[in-house]
Design a protein around this motif. Structure first.
Motif, PDB file in Angstrom:
ATOM      1  N   GLY A 117       2.390   2.160  -3.213  1.00  0.00           N
ATOM      2  CA  GLY A 117       3.793   2.060  -3.643  1.00  0.00           C
ATOM      3  C   GLY A 117       4.410   3.434  -3.831  1.00  0.00           C
ATOM      4  N   PHE A 118       3.623   4.347  -4.355  1.00  0.00           N
ATOM      5  CA  PHE A 118       4.080   5.722  -4.582  1.00  0.00           C
ATOM      6  C   PHE A 118       4.539   6.353  -3.270  1.00  0.00           C
ATOM      7  N   TRP A 119       3.708   6.222  -2.238  1.00  0.00           N
ATOM      8  CA  TRP A 119       4.067   6.833  -0.953  1.00  0.00           C
ATOM      9  C   TRP A 119       5.165   6.062  -0.238  1.00  0.00           C
ATOM     10  N   ALA A 120       5.180   4.745  -0.416  1.00  0.00           N
ATOM     11  CA  ALA A 120       6.239   3.937   0.212  1.00  0.00           C
ATOM     12  C   ALA A 120       7.598   4.358  -0.338  1.00  0.00           C
ATOM     13  N   ALA A 121       7.641   4.598  -1.659  1.00  0.00           N
ATOM     14  CA  ALA A 121       8.907   4.993  -2.286  1.00  0.00           C
ATOM     15  C   ALA A 121       9.395   6.330  -1.741  1.00  0.00           C
ATOM     16  N   ARG A 122       8.457   7.187  -1.362  1.00  0.00           N
ATOM     17  CA  ARG A 122       8.846   8.498  -0.814  1.00  0.00           C
ATOM     18  C   ARG A 122       9.106   8.446   0.679  1.00  0.00           C
ATOM     19  N   GLU A 123       8.899   7.244   1.217  1.00  0.00           N
ATOM     20  CA  GLU A 123       9.046   7.039   2.667  1.00  0.00           C
ATOM     21  C   GLU A 123       8.180   8.008   3.448  1.00  0.00           C
ATOM     22  N   GLU A 124       7.010   8.264   2.885  1.00  0.00           N
ATOM     23  CA  GLU A 124       6.003   9.058   3.612  1.00  0.00           C
ATOM     24  C   GLU A 124       4.929   8.088   4.088  1.00  0.00           C
ATOM     25  N   PRO A 125       4.572   8.178   5.357  1.00  0.00           N
ATOM     26  CA  PRO A 125       3.640   7.180   5.893  1.00  0.00           C
ATOM     27  C   PRO A 125       2.186   7.469   5.517  1.00  0.00           C
ATOM     28  N   ARG A 126       1.856   7.345   4.248  1.00  0.00           N
ATOM     29  CA  ARG A 126       0.471   7.542   3.845  1.00  0.00           C
ATOM     30  C   ARG A 126      -0.095   6.208   3.360  1.00  0.00           C
ATOM     31  N   HIS A 127      -1.024   5.636   4.130  1.00  0.00           N
ATOM     32  CA  HIS A 127      -1.627   4.372   3.684  1.00  0.00           C
ATOM     33  C   HIS A 127      -3.141   4.418   3.715  1.00  0.00           C
ATOM     34  N   HIS A 128      -3.690   5.573   3.974  1.00  0.00           N
ATOM     35  CA  HIS A 128      -5.131   5.638   4.140  1.00  0.00           C
ATOM     36  C   HIS A 128      -5.804   5.957   2.802  1.00  0.00           C
ATOM     37  N   ILE A 129      -6.923   5.304   2.540  1.00  0.00           N
ATOM     38  CA  ILE A 129      -7.643   5.541   1.284  1.00  0.00           C
ATOM     39  C   ILE A 129      -8.952   6.266   1.591  1.00  0.00           C
ATOM     40  N   LEU A 130      -9.220   7.315   0.808  1.00  0.00           N
ATOM     41  CA  LEU A 130     -10.474   8.049   0.932  1.00  0.00           C
ATOM     42  C   LEU A 130     -11.413   7.571  -0.169  1.00  0.00           C
ATOM     43  N   VAL A 131     -12.682   7.419   0.177  1.00  0.00           N
ATOM     44  CA  VAL A 131     -13.642   6.874  -0.786  1.00  0.00           C
ATOM     45  C   VAL A 131     -14.912   7.717  -0.761  1.00  0.00           C
ATOM     46  N   MET A 132     -15.712   7.561  -1.784  1.00  0.00           N
ATOM     47  CA  MET A 132     -16.978   8.277  -1.825  1.00  0.00           C
ATOM     48  C   MET A 132     -18.110   7.354  -1.373  1.00  0.00           C
ATOM     49  N   GLU A 133     -19.007   7.930  -0.598  1.00  0.00           N
ATOM     50  CA  GLU A 133     -20.196   7.219  -0.134  1.00  0.00           C
ATOM     51  C   GLU A 133     -20.941   6.589  -1.328  1.00  0.00           C
ATOM     52  N   HIS A 134     -21.511   5.415  -1.130  1.00  0.00           N
ATOM     53  CA  HIS A 134     -22.315   4.706  -2.149  1.00  0.00           C
ATOM     54  C   HIS A 134     -21.513   4.212  -3.342  1.00  0.00           C
ATOM     55  N   SER A 135     -20.179   4.184  -3.230  1.00  0.00           N
ATOM     56  CA  SER A 135     -19.427   3.792  -4.417  1.00  0.00           C
ATOM     57  C   SER A 135     -19.287   2.281  -4.524  1.00  0.00           C
ATOM     58  N   TYR A 136     -18.944   1.854  -5.714  1.00  0.00           N
ATOM     59  CA  TYR A 136     -18.690   0.437  -5.990  1.00  0.00           C
ATOM     60  C   TYR A 136     -17.445   0.338  -6.847  1.00  0.00           C
ATOM     61  N   HIS A 137     -16.514  -0.532  -6.436  1.00  0.00           N
ATOM     62  CA  HIS A 137     -15.285  -0.659  -7.212  1.00  0.00           C
ATOM     63  C   HIS A 137     -14.932  -2.107  -7.512  1.00  0.00           C
ATOM     64  N   GLY A 138     -15.848  -3.039  -7.214  1.00  0.00           N
ATOM     65  CA  GLY A 138     -15.577  -4.441  -7.506  1.00  0.00           C
ATOM     66  C   GLY A 138     -15.763  -5.316  -6.279  1.00  0.00           C
ATOM     67  N   ASP A 139     -15.564  -6.616  -6.478  1.00  0.00           N
ATOM     68  CA  ASP A 139     -15.908  -7.578  -5.426  1.00  0.00           C
ATOM     69  C   ASP A 139     -14.733  -8.326  -4.820  1.00  0.00           C
TER      70      ASP A 139
END
Ligand SMILES: *Cc1c(COP(=O)(O)O)cnc(C)c1O
Length: 417
Positions: A117-139
């Motif tokens: 939402g933050f990037w959409a509001a700025r009309e900047e085309p950023r939709h990619h998420i960076l993650v750390m190897e071996h991480s867990y954030h839920g199911d």
């Protein structure tokens, strides 16, 4: 009669015993057949001040006399207001806004949606998420997408969105992780980097350095990539401080909290956001509001439990208890690490972990896990190894006798006598 309950992370076809628990007190659980079980993993990392903490139970009872539930869109109640004020007072100063939900997974979904939402509001085309190897954030699907891929999500893989995986900056391999993060940020399409600060929990209690955490935050900052700290497990004292990220001297743009938020008594989560993230959704245009809710957002009874947790943090020596447990855990680790076949002993605050060398399968499905778990259960200890990784993460109030029992039971389970 057989049970109709379908349990989480359980292969019912193995017919492993599923004990019936009727009561909890402090670090102990009591089963229907009278056994006392020491909760060595805080009932899956949630219980911080012990089961049925009297202050938290009293707060829950009192709140149930006043207000049980309220629509939270356009309405508010004192327990939520008090909790937001309380969190603001103890969490990083830049995190000015508190969004409520009901589990760690939803707090992560909310964080990801806020970042987009933050990037959409700025009309900047950023939709990619960076993650750390071996991480867990839920199911949930989004949380799984940003977590490690493996046997747990193979069937759902086609639905998971694409992310860029940055190596975990374990000691000696930091530079490769920094370079990968730098490259991913430099592409210009990254909306956010989501990390579990200091300890990757479900990934096997992997610990990386505080220096690496600080450096990764600096890289994100240079590229304007939002930094999401998922402190669902590491928060509330587990790693020795209120938050793990504070040890690295960093403040995230978005922070996820759950588990110990209510002392582990009721389901509740918050996603805290910085003012720029909030302001990106602020204005007079209804189309730019933050489109997220769950029915039980900021449930008053759960908020009252969380307020009691905050009161405990305010007027009891919680960090002293944590420091004391940290010392006692360190002694247990030193002792268990001397057993043959034990490798990679490690500790972050109150959490200790080590790996067991296995001949057969490794990873989450390693045979050693269920064997140790069952042996411990029979001897009155609730333990749940992550594959061949054994860890102990008890409530802060655990007595030394119980901690020694855990140590002895683990030792017997490992040497097999
Ligand atoms: C447990 C956990 C979650 C998920 O929380 P739930 O309440 O189980 O949905 C998310 N992130 C981390 C780091 C966790 O340990």
């Amino acid at each position: 009669m057989t049970s109709s309950v379908w349990h989480p992370f359980t292969q019912h076809g193995l017919h492993e015993p599923i004990p019936l628990v009727v009561r909890g007190e402090g670090a102990a659980l009591y089963t229907a057949d009278g056994a006392r079980i020491i909760d060595a993993i805080s009932s899956w990392w949630v219980t911080t001040h012990g089961h049925c903490n009297p202050r938290i139970m009293a707060a829950i009872r009192e709140q149930t006399e006043r207000l049980d539930q309220l629509i939270f869109a356009g309405w508010t109640h004192e327990p939520a207001e008090e909790l937001a004020r309380g969190l603001r007072a103890i969490m990083p100063e830049n995190l000015t806004r508190v969004f409520f939900s009901d589990s760690g997974s939803t707090s992560v979904e909310v964080a990801l949606k806020m970042a987009l939402g933050f990037w959409a509001a700025r009309e900047e085309p950023r939709h990619h998420i960076l993650v750390m190897e071996h991480s867990y954030h839920g199911d949930t699907i989004g949380a799984m997408s940003v977590g490690a891929r493996g046997v747990f999500n193979r069937a759902y893989e086609p639905l998971l969105f694409d992310v860029t995986v940055v190596p975990c900056p374990v000691e000696g391999h930091e530079q490769a992780a920094f370079d990968a993060l730098e490259r991913a940020c430099a592409r210009g399409d990254a909306a956010a980097f989501i990390v579990e600060p200091l300890v990757l929990g479900a990934g096997g209690m992997l610990i990386y350095t505080l220096g690496a955490l600080a450096e990764m935050k600096a890289i994100c900052e240079r590229h304007g990539v939002l930094f999401i700290a998922d402190e669902v497990m590491t928060g509330w004292g587990r790693t020795g401080t209120l938050l793990a990220s504070e040890q690295a001297g960093i403040s995230p743009d978005i922070l996820c909290l759950s588990k110990g938020l209510t002392g582990g008594s009721l389901p509740l989560a918050v996603t805290m956001a910085s003012e720029p993230v909030y302001m990106a959704h602020y204005g007079t245009d209804r189309a730019s509001m933050f489109f997220h809710s769950s029915s039980y957002t900021a449930n008053p009874v759960a908020c009252a439990a969380a307020n009691a947790n905050l009161a405990i943090w305010r007027d009891e020596p919680v960090l002293e208890r944590v420091a004391d447990l940290k010392k006692r855990q360190s002694a247990m680790l030193a002792s268990l690490a001397r057993l043959p076949g034990i490798i990679n002993p490690r500790q972050a605050g109150t959490i200790i972990a080590f790996d067991v060398e296995t001949k057969g399968a490794t990873g989450y499905l390693a045979d050693i896990g269920p064997v140790v778990r069952e042996r411990c259960r029979k001897e009155g200890v609730l333990l749940r190894p992550l594959g061949n990784t054994i860890y102990v993460m008890p409530p802060f109030c655990i007595e030394q006798d119980d901690l020694l029992t855990i140590e002895n039971v683990i030792r017997r389970a490992l040497v097999g006598d």
